[in-house]
Structure formats: C-alpha cells, structure tokens
Design an enzyme around this catalytic site. Structure first.
Site, mmCIF file in Angstrom:
data_model
loop_
_atom_site.group_PDB
_atom_site.id
_atom_site.type_symbol
_atom_site.label_atom_id
_atom_site.label_comp_id
_atom_site.label_asym_id
_atom_site.label_seq_id
_atom_site.Cartn_x
_atom_site.Cartn_y
_atom_site.Cartn_z
ATOM 1 C CE LYS A 110 -4.165 -2.131 1.665
ATOM 2 N NZ LYS A 110 -3.723 -3.512 1.908
HETATM 3 C C1 LIG Z 1 -4.314 -4.573 1.330
HETATM 4 C C2 LIG Z 1 -3.526 -5.814 1.183
HETATM 5 C C3 LIG Z 1 -3.894 -6.812 0.262
HETATM 6 C C4 LIG Z 1 -5.151 -6.736 -0.585
HETATM 7 O O1 LIG Z 1 -5.144 -5.666 -1.486
HETATM 8 P P1 LIG Z 1 -6.371 -5.397 -2.476
HETATM 9 O O2 LIG Z 1 -6.481 -3.942 -2.609
HETATM 10 O O3 LIG Z 1 -7.534 -6.023 -1.839
HETATM 11 O O4 LIG Z 1 -6.009 -6.028 -3.759
HETATM 12 C C5 LIG Z 1 -3.084 -7.939 0.143
HETATM 13 N N1 LIG Z 1 -1.977 -8.088 0.905
HETATM 14 C C6 LIG Z 1 -1.595 -7.153 1.804
HETATM 15 C C7 LIG Z 1 -0.392 -7.388 2.621
HETATM 16 C C8 LIG Z 1 -2.349 -5.987 1.973
HETATM 17 O O5 LIG Z 1 -1.960 -5.067 2.872
#
Ligand SMILES: *Cc1c(COP(=O)(O)O)cnc(C)c1O
Length: 453
Positions: A110
């Site tokens: 993120k």
């Molecule tokens: C947020 C997150 C995801 C999922 O991301 P999406 O936006 O649902 O595709 C997967 N793995 C980690 C470690 C995350 O923080």
C-alpha cells in the site's frame, strides 16, 4: 485528461479534483474517460528507473499538474523505499518470479500508492493555500501506510481509527510510534465495523466535514489505482522480451484493488498474458471468476487479514468495463446487489483471468513448501498466491507484505522468526494512542480539538 464516474451521474473532473473527491457524489468510482494506448511507448519506457517511469505514466493522466511539479512529487514518493530498485523482481525458478512490493516504509504494497497520495495532498494544500484533515478507519495495513504518507507534512493532519486490541502489535506501533505531531492514532473500543460505522456518521455531517476540510482515506481513490499500475509496467519491462507475453501476474487480493491496476494496464495495450486472482478463504472473487456469480458471504477472519473482505470495493471499476461502459446497466447491477447481495453477469467471459483460493488450513503448509523448495520466506498474504501455480506459464507472484510483519505465523510454520530493522526500532519507541468510544460525537470532539486549520 478527464475522469468519469462509473455511475454516470457526476460531471467529469480533472485529475486533482477526482483525487480530492475520492468517491464520486453519485456513489460511483472515477475512471479515465478514455484509456490511453501505451503500446507505442513501451520501447521508450524500457530502461527507465522506477520513479522516472512512474512520472512518465502519471503525466498522461495528471495533466492539470505542471510536469516538473509532478516529476518532483513522484520522485519524493519513492525516496523512503529501502531497496534501490523500489520493486525488485526475484527469480525463484525458470517459470517463477516474485515481485517484492514490501520495501516501502510500512513494509506492505500500500506504500506505493499512499506515499504518492500523501504528496498529492501536500501539493494540493500548497496550491490552494488550505489545510486538509485526513480521516480513516483501518483494520491494519491501510492506516499505517496512510499515516506514513502524510507524516510531518505541513498543512495536513491524519486521524486513523482502529479497533483497540484487534490489530497486530506491530501494526499498532507503525501507527502509534511515529512521533509526528500531525498523526493521531485513535484506538476505538469495539470492532473494525464499529469504528467504520462511527466514521461514516462523522462524514455524513456535512457542516463538520466542510469546516475541517475532511478527506477520507479509502481503497477506491483514483490515484491509488494509477500508482499501482506502475509496478506491473516496471516488472513487465524488466523481463526478457521472449518471456513478456507469457506472463501471468498472480495477485493476492481482497478488494480487487491490486489486480484491477494490472488489468487496466493490459487494457492500455501492454501485452500481458493474464492475471490470477488469488484469494484467501474469503473467496467472493474466486467464486466470481470461476462461476460468474458475485454473491456476498460472511467474513471469516484469517491468517491473511488484509484480504478479509467480502465486498470488493474496486470491483465496480472492472464491472463497468464488463457491461460495455454503460452506466445505466452498471447502476441496475449495483441496485440488484444492494437489494439481494448477489448478481450474475449474462454471457460473461473469463477472458485472461484465472483464480485460486487458499484456506487458513493451507497457508502454513505453503509457507513451509516455498521455504523448502526455494529458500524463500513469504508472508501469509503472498502465500495464498502460491496455491495452484500454472507450471506452463511464466508466473510473477506479487509479494504484498514483508514476512517480518507476521512473525508468529511464520515461526509457527517454519520455526524461524523473520525480522526487519525498521520494525525492531519501533519497539523502543513510546506508543502514543488516544482511546475513544466508537461514538461519532466523541470522535468529532477529538477532531475539532486537534485538526489543522
Ligand atoms: C491490502 C492488502 C492486500 C489486498 O489488497 P487489495 O487492494 O484487496 O487487492 C493484500 N496483501 C496485503 C499485505 C495488503 O496489505
């Protein structure tokens, strides 16, 4: 370039306004009015460093930000990454590579979007001469990444609500040990849903929202999707030419945010063979991609908590394209979904997608197997992507978090506790959190006392 709402009842906006607005007023999500064709530019992009490639990509969309300003904002967004390659590609076998997306300040993917979004907010404050107060609820990773995107930025403050005692100790430290005066970690009693519901009410108070120039952190912001396209492009360009068109990106996902970005890039003329949607036991997307029916179930907490989602908030952008970019049809589907919790697409074709699901019972075994076969440690989210890999394709698995964020799960699986220096350093810093009731009045009062004006 202008951006339209999937629901078709909001006038198109420029990039900066669409980013500042987040969710469109008609309830839809912003998308580029037309998708550019990148196929003629790929040769020129090859060889660019990460930040420069990101700038070249974003300038197609962010046409209302002067090019040199945008270049500086983008460059700044990737300075807090600990790996010089930003998103390194690691080869595990002849048909298997891992794209590591966890070298940002909070060790999860993120950061790619939220470092940039923080700088875009900072820019907006300078241009408009106004402050901004950012507010969000988190069950873990998003809150930490949003906080690190705005850390110490003049003219901004950030308030993140999380359920007290229900996020991991490391995640809490990433939010509550920053030492920054503009960051407020709000530990709310109750569950994540209680925090979310209280937050919704705070936003519904129009007068309060406008007075404090509140802006929401959420997973549907246009800038997040576009920023995430870049690591797919960067990885695709780094593969040998003979392998590029064989690539299937394998994406651990819950909200469909990550995989959507890759798919959009493919629609822009980058010849990617396909995508595998890898879910945990909360498998609404797996079920959709195998049956064509989208139907909510109950959320079962898992070892991969950032994918514990049953309604994929970014899926609407994909659906919009699937229904021929027809907002009236999309509105009808969303209304049916709101009323019944399900819908089915007629004559739906799976296209270049495949899907897999992985239960909690399977995750530790996968972590063990990947460690034994490749000497590589994956976090529990990334582990889900190693389920049912197709041996005849070139699989590029997206590693969404560092294993060091989930030491207990990894230790239980392989007897090793992975560490990260930045997480270790947090352990010696004081936790500064504010305990609040999950009550809109209490939250409003806290914000009124601490907001930047
Ligand atoms: C947020 C997150 C995801 C999922 O991301 P999406 O936006 O649902 O595709 C997967 N793995 C980690 C470690 C995350 O923080």
């Amino acid at each position: 370039m202008r951006f339209i709402s999937t629901r078709g009842q909001t006038a198109p906006l420029g990039f900066s306004d669409a980013v500042a607005t987040g969710l469109a007023p008609d309830g839809g999500l912003f998308l580029p009015e037309t998708l550019p064709d990148l196929s003629g530019a790929l040769t020129r992009y090859a060889g660019l460093g990460y930040a420069e490639l990101c700038f070249e990509f974003l300038r197609i969309f962010a046409t209302d930000i002067p090019a040199e300003t945008l270049r500086a904002l983008v460059a700044q967004s990737y300075t807090a990454f600990s790996d010089p390659e930003i998103a390194p590609l690691k080869k595990l076998g002849p048909n298997l590579q891992v794209l590591e997306l966890f070298h940002g300040p909070t060790l999860a993917f993120k950061d790619f979007a939220l470092q940039l979004l923080g700088n875009l907010y900072g820019h907006q404050c300078r241009v408009r001469g106004e402050s901004i107060n950012v507010l969000g609820a988190t069950s873990g990773d998003t809150g930490a990444a949003a906080i690190h995107g705005l850390l110490g930025k003049p003219g901004t403050a950030i308030f993140i609500l999380y359920p007290d005692g229900r996020v991991s100790p490391l995640q809490e430290r990433q939010m509550a040990c920053t030492g920054a005066a503009n960051v407020f970690a709000l530990a709310v009693d109750g569950t994540f849903d209680d925090a979310q519901a209280a937050l919704k009410e705070v936003f519904a108070d129009q007068t309060f929202r406008l007075r404090h120039r509140l802006s929401a952190v959420n997973s549907i912001n246009l800038a997040r999707v576009l920023a995430q396209c870049v690591y797919y492009l960067h990885a695709w360009l780094k593969l040998p030419a003979a392998e590029r068109e064989r690539v299937e990106f394998v994406v651990p996902t819950g909200n469909f945010g990550n995989v959507l970005a890759g798919w959009l890039l493919q629609q822009m003329g980058v010849p990617i063979r396909g995508f595998k949607v890898a879910t945990n036991q909360n498998d609404i997307l797996f079920r959709f991609f195998t049956t064509g029916e989208y139907r909510v179930g109950a959320v079962a907490p898992s070892l991969a908590p950032s994918m514990d989602i049953q309604v994929a908030s970014n899926f609407e952008r994909f659906l919009y394209h699937q229904v021929g970019r027809d907002p009236a049809r999309l509105r009808a589907i969303m209304a049916e979904f709101a009323a019944t919790g399900r819908y089915r697409l007629e004559n739906w074709q799976r296209g270049t997608f495949t899907a897999s699901r992985c239960t909690d019972a399977e995750i530790p075994g996968i972590i063990r197997r990947v460690h034994r076969d490749y000497g590589y440690i994956v976090d529990p989210h990334t582990a889900c992507a190693f389920q049912d890999l197709s041996p005849d394709r070139m699989s590029v698995v997206l590693a969404t978090a560092s294993p060091a964020k989930f030491p207990e799960t990894i230790r239980a699986a392989i007897g090793i506790e992975p560490q990260d220096a930045s997480l270790e350093a947090l352990k010696s810093r004081p936790v500064v959190k504010h305990r609040l009731r999950a009550d809109p009045a209490a939250i409003r009062q806290f914000i009124a006392e601490h907001a930047v004006s």
